[in-house]
Every structure is written in structure tokens, then in C-alpha cells.
Design a protein around this motif. Structure first.
Motif, PDB file in Angstrom:
ATOM      1  N   ARG A 174      -5.345  48.971  51.326  1.00  0.00           N
ATOM      2  CA  ARG A 174      -6.362  49.062  52.391  1.00  0.00           C
ATOM      3  C   ARG A 174      -6.336  47.826  53.297  1.00  0.00           C
ATOM      4  O   ARG A 174      -6.475  47.948  54.525  1.00  0.00           O
ATOM      5  N   VAL A 175      -6.170  46.643  52.714  1.00  0.00           N
ATOM      6  CA  VAL A 175      -6.130  45.412  53.509  1.00  0.00           C
ATOM      7  C   VAL A 175      -4.888  45.406  54.402  1.00  0.00           C
ATOM      8  O   VAL A 175      -4.957  45.045  55.591  1.00  0.00           O
ATOM      9  N   GLU A 176      -3.743  45.820  53.861  1.00  0.00           N
ATOM     10  CA  GLU A 176      -2.521  45.867  54.665  1.00  0.00           C
ATOM     11  C   GLU A 176      -2.676  46.844  55.830  1.00  0.00           C
ATOM     12  O   GLU A 176      -2.277  46.545  56.966  1.00  0.00           O
ATOM     13  N   ARG A 177      -3.294  48.002  55.563  1.00  0.00           N
ATOM     14  CA  ARG A 177      -3.486  48.990  56.619  1.00  0.00           C
ATOM     15  C   ARG A 177      -4.378  48.432  57.725  1.00  0.00           C
ATOM     16  O   ARG A 177      -4.118  48.654  58.924  1.00  0.00           O
ATOM     17  N   ALA A 178      -5.422  47.674  57.349  1.00  0.00           N
ATOM     18  CA  ALA A 178      -6.309  47.085  58.358  1.00  0.00           C
ATOM     19  C   ALA A 178      -5.541  46.090  59.224  1.00  0.00           C
ATOM     20  O   ALA A 178      -5.736  46.029  60.445  1.00  0.00           O
ATOM     21  N   HIS A 179      -4.648  45.308  58.604  1.00  0.00           N
ATOM     22  CA  HIS A 179      -3.865  44.333  59.365  1.00  0.00           C
ATOM     23  C   HIS A 179      -2.892  45.034  60.319  1.00  0.00           C
ATOM     24  O   HIS A 179      -2.695  44.591  61.455  1.00  0.00           O
ATOM     25  N   ARG A 180      -2.274  46.117  59.837  1.00  0.00           N
ATOM     26  CA  ARG A 180      -1.243  46.775  60.639  1.00  0.00           C
ATOM     27  C   ARG A 180      -1.834  47.717  61.692  1.00  0.00           C
ATOM     28  O   ARG A 180      -1.351  47.769  62.824  1.00  0.00           O
ATOM     29  N   GLU A 181      -2.895  48.445  61.315  1.00  0.00           N
ATOM     30  CA  GLU A 181      -3.395  49.515  62.187  1.00  0.00           C
ATOM     31  C   GLU A 181      -4.806  49.276  62.701  1.00  0.00           C
ATOM     32  O   GLU A 181      -5.252  49.961  63.628  1.00  0.00           O
ATOM     33  N   GLY A 182      -5.535  48.345  62.093  1.00  0.00           N
ATOM     34  CA  GLY A 182      -6.922  48.157  62.464  1.00  0.00           C
ATOM     35  C   GLY A 182      -7.815  49.108  61.695  1.00  0.00           C
ATOM     36  O   GLY A 182      -7.392  49.784  60.768  1.00  0.00           O
TER      37      GLY A 182
END
Length: 502
Positions: free
Chosen positions: A304-312
Motif C-alpha cells: 500500500r505504501v509503495e502504491r501511494a508513492h508511485r500512483e498517489g
């Protein structure tokens, strides 16, 4: 004339021509300096000697000063590297000269700030020029460092003042006492002085044997100054820390705890801090060599944290469009802020089932590779806090600060908008120093962004802050330099005498 043995010894060793130091007398008559000092004051009361007091300065190299005495001042090393690069003929790239000088970290800034001041050359638009006529052997500061390192003495002058301002030397004052015979003392010595065997303390054996009946007891001077007593006490920072905890608990907060060494994932990634952010390079953090990385991270949380960094987050989220690597996130380091604890608690990793409304705090150490000055150290105490509830606003946050600081008698607080990767809106706090009248930054705060909260599984609003305990103490006690309260150059007199009163 009869006198106690120690007084006779001091009287006979003293001179009427020039004062003799207590330390020299003690070595000569083979008695402790404190015994000689006491005897000298008793002889002064009798008019037989004068005790002369002088103040002397002692100059000692600091750890940084010893390093520069051995390796050379940074500005001198920069000049020598500039000459090797040919900067005395034409300007050379500053980066090239710094690279060959061997200077690292804060030494680079120190060298650049003193280079032109001392006439070694000039710096213009990233190019560095060297004055061929400059002579490092005539550098008064470097010469003073070498003299002190060799055990020599340096007289007070501009060079010594500059070294003290640069914290390369520590200058302290001490009182030196000397003894000089008076005319009455000379007269008594010429007439003959006898040693009277006096008893200074009544013992159980003397009482049992009856010896006390024939003993001659020394006079007890009830007006004499008592010896200085410096018992242990709670450090002023610890006093302030305990008071902060009392205040926050009284405001309904619970205390957090967690590791000083943590993964970059909790220190930065969970806070929506991009991995290519300048504050995450090796210059600003203390990375661990062994172990180098954390063993486990929650897979779903990492995703989830990686997705927030990559996609917002959300329909309008865009992310950072910058590299994100789990291996980088696993790296271990000393926490640069205690907000890593907040990330652990909000995500549930700390084992707490946090539901709104909730209030948590910690008063713990954080570690940053900062340049040492009056308001920065490599380690400091941070007052971390956050509130989880519905429909929080900046007014709630400001009101919390006004209530908190009012408990310490601080009412003059100012707020300034700022930028943080993990809060929006964000603002810094400033308080007015009671001695200098200057506004000093005392903390940073804001409302956590959705990009941080959603990956952690938080659906309510969270307002948070990081306040500096040492700067709070500055506003309470009035001290001006953070190095006075902890570190290798702390002010022991301040620590012994300061009272933390609210």
C-alpha cells in the motif's frame, strides 16, 4: 607561639618577598592542597599571612581542535588543494578542489566560510581562486592550535578569541591562591614558633581511655565557609521531559514507545517521503552497518505504501513518479525523528488497536547529522504528538499548542506556513527567547495527508507535531546555546544551579 603542625609548616614555607602558590606549598610540605588552604586562611585570620587571590584562564583544545591541530585547519587544507590544482594561475572548479582536499561533511562549509576571510583566495560562481602570496605558516589560528597541541601556552589575542568562537578551544577561568608572610608573621618566626599537638576530633577510644582529659583540642571556626557541595541532581532536560509528560497526560494523551534504530520504511516511506528526497541521503542520516537491514516488513503495508508513492491516493492522486525500492526501505538507521513511532502506532505495527478519538505522545531522542551550532546537535529530544478524530482543523491544532505551552508560562507563540511531504496544511511554531528577544523555531506540525494515512489504514483525520524539548527549555530558563545542556561542552555550573520552574 604555639600553632597546629600544618600551620607551622605553611608559615615556615611561606615567603615575605613574593607570594607562593598554595599548590607549590602543598608539594613542598607534602600535605594536601585543601589542608594547606585551610591552614593559610587560619593564619590569615591571625594576621600572620595574607592570602592573595588571582584569576587565571585555562585554554584547552576541544576534540575538534585536536583533530585540526593534527590534520590542519579546513581552510588551510582547501588552500593547499587549490594550489595543487593550479588555482593560483586561474580559477578552478570548486567541486574539483573540494574533492581532492579530503574534506568531508561540515568541514567543507567551515573551509569555505573561512577561506576568503583569511585571504587565501576568492570563490565566485562555483569557481575557486587561490592567492599565490598567501602563507599558511603565518596563519595565527593554526599556529595557536599547534602551540596548544604541543602543551604550550597561548596568550589572549584575536586568534584565541576566533578559536573560541569556532569551538576549537575551551577557555575556563580558575582562582589561584598564594600566601605572603606579613610583618607579624616574620616577627613570630624570628621569635620562634612551636608545633602544638592538637586533637581535631574526639573519638570513642579517647572517651574510653580517658585520654581526652589531657588532650588539647583545636579551635573550631564556626564562621568558616563550608566546602562546596555538588550532589547529584536530576538533569534539567530530564526535569523538563517529566514535566512535559505530566502536562500531556493531563491533556488526555497516552505515551508511545519504540525503537531508536528503525527501518527507513517507518522513518520515511510511511510518511510519504520520496526515496530520492535530499534528507534521505547518507549525509543527513546515521545508517547502521551491522545489521544493515530489517528482517521483516508487513507485505500488505509495504504494497500500500509503495502504491501511494508511485500512483498517489484518490482519484486526483498522482504520486511522485520517482524510484521506489523495497530494499532501500529496509535499510536500518537511527531515527531522524520520532514520527517513526507515530507510523508504527497508526499502522498497528506497534500492537495498538488505535480507533478515533485517540491521543498519543512521546518524549524521546532523535538523531540527525546536522552541523553543530547554538540550536543544533547530532542528537536531541523531540516531543512527538498526534490526535486522531473526525473533522480536525488547523484551529484545533493551534489551540492544542496554546494550551500546552501555557502550562510552561509561554504565551507569545507565532505560526508560519511551511511545507512537509506528509502534512497539508503545515506550519512551524516560533517562540520568543526571554533573554535575546529573538524568535526561535520550536516545532513543526500539520494535518497528515491522505497519501500517508490511507496506506496505514486510517480513515479519520490526524493532526500531528514534533516539538523540540531543548528549545522549550531555552524559553523557560533563558539559556542561549543548546550545547550548554548536553554534549561534551555542557555548562556544568548551569546544570548544577538551573531550576526548571513552571
Amino acid at each position: 607561639m604555639k600553632l597546629p603542625p600544618q600551620q607551622v609548616a605553611v608559615l615556615e614555607a611561606a615567603s615575605a618577598d613574593e607570594p607562593r602558590r598554595i599548590a607549590d606549598l602543598a608539594a613542598e610540605i607534602e600535605r594536601p592542597p585543601e589542608t594547606v588552604t585551610g591552614a593559610a586562611f587560619e593564619l590569615e585570620d591571625a594576621g600572620l599571612v595574607d592570602v592573595v587571590e588571582e584569576t587565571e584562564e585555562e585554554v584547552e583544545l576541544t576534540e575538534e581542535g585536536r583533530e585540526y591541530a593534527e590534520d590542519g585547519l579546513p581552510e588551510v587544507r582547501l588552500y593547499e588543494a587549490a594550489l595543487d590544482a593550479g588555482a593560483d594561475d586561474e580559477p578552478v572548479s570548486m567541486g574539483e578542489v573540494i574533492g581532492t582536499s579530503g574534506l568531508e561533511g561540515p568541514q567543507v562549509d567551515i573551509a569555505l566560510s573561512n577561506y576568503a576571510r583569511k585571504g587565501y583566495g576568492s570563490i565566485d560562481s562555483g569557481d575557486l581562486a587561490a592567492d599565490p602570496d598567501a602563507d599558511p605558516s603565518e596563519d595565527a589560528e593554526a599556529a595557536a592550535l599547534e602551540t596548544l597541541a604541543a602543551g604550550g601556552a597561548v596568550e589572549a589575542d584575536d586568534a584565541l578569541d576566533q578559536l573560541a568562537r569556532r569551538d576549537l578551544v575551551a577557555v575556563t577561568e580558575r582562582t589561584v591562591r598564594s600566601v605572603l608572610l606579613t610583618e607579624a608573621g616574620v616577627t613570630e618566626l624570628m621569635a620562634g614558633v612551636e608545633s602544638a599537638e592538637e586533637v581535631g576530633q574526639l573519638t570513642p577510644d579517647m572517651l574510653a581511655s580517658g585520654e581526652w582529659r589531657d588532650a588539647e583540642f583545636a579551635d573550631y571556626n564556626v564562621e568558616a565557609d563550608a566546602g562546596e557541595h555538588t550532589p547529584g541532581k536530576t538533569h534539567v532536560l530530564r526535569q523538563a521531559s517529566e514535566r512535559v509528560k505530566e502536562v500531556l497526560v493531563g491533556m488526555g494523551f497516552q505515551e508511545m514507545e519504540g525503537p531508536h534504530v528503525d527501518a527507513d520504511f517507518y522513518i520515511n516511506d510511511c510518511l510519504f517521503m520520496p526515496q530520492d528526497h535530499p534528507a534521505r541521503n547518507h549525509w543527513d542520516r546515521f545508517a547502521l552497518e551491522q545489521p544493515e537491514k530489517i528482517d521483516e516488513l508487513p507485505e500488505d503495508l509495504v504494497e500500500r505504501v509503495e502504491r501511494a508513492h508511485r500512483e498517489g491516493v484518490g482519484p486526483d492522486g498522482d504520486g511522485y513518479h520517482s524510484p521506489w525500492d523495497e530494499d532501500f526501505a529496509r535499510a536500518l538507521a537511527l531515527r531522524g525523528h520520532t514520527t517513526s513511532l507515530t507510523a508504527r502506532y497508526l499502522s498497528g505495527v506497534a500492537g495498538e488497536d488505535v480507533e478515533p478519538p485517540a491521543r498519543y505522545f512521546s518524549v524521546e531522542k532523535a538523531y540527525r547529522n546536522d552541523t553543530l551550532d547554538a540550536t543544533h546537535l547530532l542528537e536531541f529530544f523531540q516531543i512527538e504528538g498526534w490526535v486522531m478524530a473526525e473533522d480536525l482543523s488547523v484551529r484545533d491544532l493551534m489551540g492544542t499548542f496554546r494550551e500546552f505551552y501555557s502550562q510552561f508560562g509561554i504565551t507569545d507563540i507565532e505560526f508560519k506556513p511551511t511545507y512537509n511531504p506528509y502534512t497539508e496544511p503545515s506550519f512551524e511554531l516560533f517562540g520568543r527567547h526571554p533573554e535575546t528577544g529573538e524568535l526561535i523555531e520550536i516545532g513543526n506540525s500539520g494535518i497528515f495527508r491522505p497519501e500517508m494515512l490511507e496506506p496505514l489504514g486510517v480513515e479519520a483525520d490526524v493532526m500531528a507535531w514534533g516539538l523540540a524539548l531543548e528549545r522549550l527549555l531555552m524559553l523557560v530558563t533563558g539559556f542561549e546555546d543548546i550545547r550548554d545542556v548536553h554534549g561534551t561542552l555542557c555548562d556544568l555550573e548551569f546544570l548544577r544551579d538551573a531550576e526548571v520552574v513552571y
